[in-house]
Design an enzyme around this catalytic site. Sequence first.
Site, PDB file in Angstrom:
ATOM      1  CB  SER A 210      -1.060  -0.117   1.089  1.00 54.08           C
ATOM      2  OG  SER A 210      -1.938   0.764   1.022  1.00 54.08           O
TER       3      SER A 210
ATOM      4  CG  ASP B 149      -6.863  -3.281  -3.823  1.00 55.35           C
ATOM      5  OD1 ASP B 149      -7.406  -2.285  -3.057  1.00 55.35           O
ATOM      6  OD2 ASP B 149      -5.329  -3.580  -3.354  1.00 55.35           O
TER       7      ASP B 149
ATOM      8  CG  HIS C 226      -5.427  -3.025   0.154  1.00 59.72           C
ATOM      9  ND1 HIS C 226      -4.782  -2.376  -0.865  1.00 59.72           N
ATOM     10  CD2 HIS C 226      -5.095  -2.024   1.269  1.00 59.72           C
ATOM     11  CE1 HIS C 226      -4.112  -1.464  -0.411  1.00 59.72           C
ATOM     12  NE2 HIS C 226      -4.039  -1.271   0.820  1.00 59.72           N
TER      13      HIS C 226
END
Length: 613
Positions: A185, A290, A318
């Site tokens: 991320s 995601d 995610h």
Amino acid sequence: MRLGVMCGVLAVLFSGAVAPAAAAPAASEPVYDYAKAIRETVWVDIGRDGDGDGRSDRVAADIVRPSEATSRVPVIMDASPYYSCCGRGNESELKSYDSAGKPVKFPLFYDNYFVPRGYAVVLVDLAGTNRSAGCADVGGASDVGSARKVVDWLNGRATGYSAKTGGSAVTASWSTGNVGMIGKSYDGTIANGVAATGVAGLKTIVPISAISSWYDYYRSDGATFGFNPDGLARTVESRNGGQNCSAQNQVLASGATANGDYGPLWADRDYVARAGNVRASVLLSHGVNDLNVKTIHFGQWWSALNVEKKIWLSQTGHVDPFDYRRAAWVDLLHRWFDHYLLGLDNGVQNGPAASIERQPDQWADQSAYPAANAVATTLHPQAAGTLGTATSSGTASFTDNPSLGEDTWVTNPGTAALTYSTGTLAADLQVSGTSTVTVTATPSTSSARVSALLVDLGPATIRNFAGGGEGITTGTAENCWGASAPGDDACYRITSADQKKVSYTILSRGWADLANYASLTQERALTPGTAYTMTFRLASTDHVVPRGHALALIIGGTDASFIRGPAQPGRITLDLARTSASVPLAGIPPAATTHPAPPGAAHVPSEARADLR
């Protein structure tokens, strides 16, 4: 016996034969004692004064490295803003320190596994977070510079100190200068950003569910998702008291204009535009479902890179591959870092470029991504509701309803969206790559949004990416990956696939503001009753629509699941002769027939996720 050995040695010497060289190791081995590892913090000067206190900011680099190493070691680095505010990994691990401020807990397994194998692990607090000075700027020069300067320090090109202020200079005399950056991320995003600077010494990056252009995290072809970077900055700065970051946060707030225009703030944070600078190899991982860091990010980054690279695409949301394919991921990371940081000739760079999860826990290797036989195919919506390669004519209209989202569009569109389908497929049809949609649309008002979906109409068992674990279930039992030490164990809860039966799968989405039809940098006022042509992107994917299913294109206005509606929602009429989708297909869609009745089970979230962890 000694005489016999000596005679044998002399015989070899005088015969002119050369004793065989020791074979190169196939892989690094855990030969160093993790409990004895050196743990220290160095504050690296990044040459900026982000918090305006009159001093150059220093960022904290927490280091753990083998104490017994007699030669220099390479570095695995994770630069993050989350080490005190939000945590890392599925178990939200935070850094911890002893009473003297020496680092004890290093989140994730990288230190436990790789330090015994002859690596140093360096976890960097981005400027303005945890123990670093300065301010976060959400992917800008401060964030990227925080990590780049640590790479420079590891290569003797920057200055590190023993304290946040004052202190003595510290050098990385123990480092080979070879650095691999990894992270999920925000962390993986920083790895992308640092690689895009072309910094010497960065040999490889492993971006996991990472952003490649911050514009595409907050905006989409002129449409807005409803959240902005200054909010994220305040979140990650919240645990770092004593620093005034209001000025920097205001820069973020004013630069991220309320409309969806692509401006200077976004250009400064566009790593795709600088992908030509990347010299590091790339091992990329992303979930095709995601809905936080949307999949356009991996697709455009992958396409722009011209380096050695591999990609994993899971069915998750995610999620880190450590939590959906753990053993295989650790093995791949081990071989990847051994090759690019230690120089071992293990062949990890060879073989299939892509590994893709087709069904939960069922993976297929692919020689390339997009698939080597995928061809950009133009699909045309037909007035009868069919979708095919033949050109079309006529018009069709829908009424924008900003309270409805994609699930309703699939199951019960009414007048809010238009559905076009290939009809039942006689053979599998693979969508592999990034699609675009071109609309010629006439709005009835002066503002309009347009959204589009590609949908696999047919039953399937998928990972429940809309669930709390985004496709995984976390158990209570643990397994361990590396060595443990007091305060820093190597054991993590075992996960399994969270599965769900569905009657359709949305495999790609895209959104646009029709006011940006001519340019993403400046929206233009729309004249009601005037036709405008605009092309916008759909999310990158790799999905097989099975035989017996249908591929559908759905076009509507405001997708309430993700974007903000226009000031004046109205009716939009499409010129079907000038409306189409360019879809990378492996396989040939059949001649269009009537589309099947829309199914009834929804499985995607009702709103976009906005938690960048």
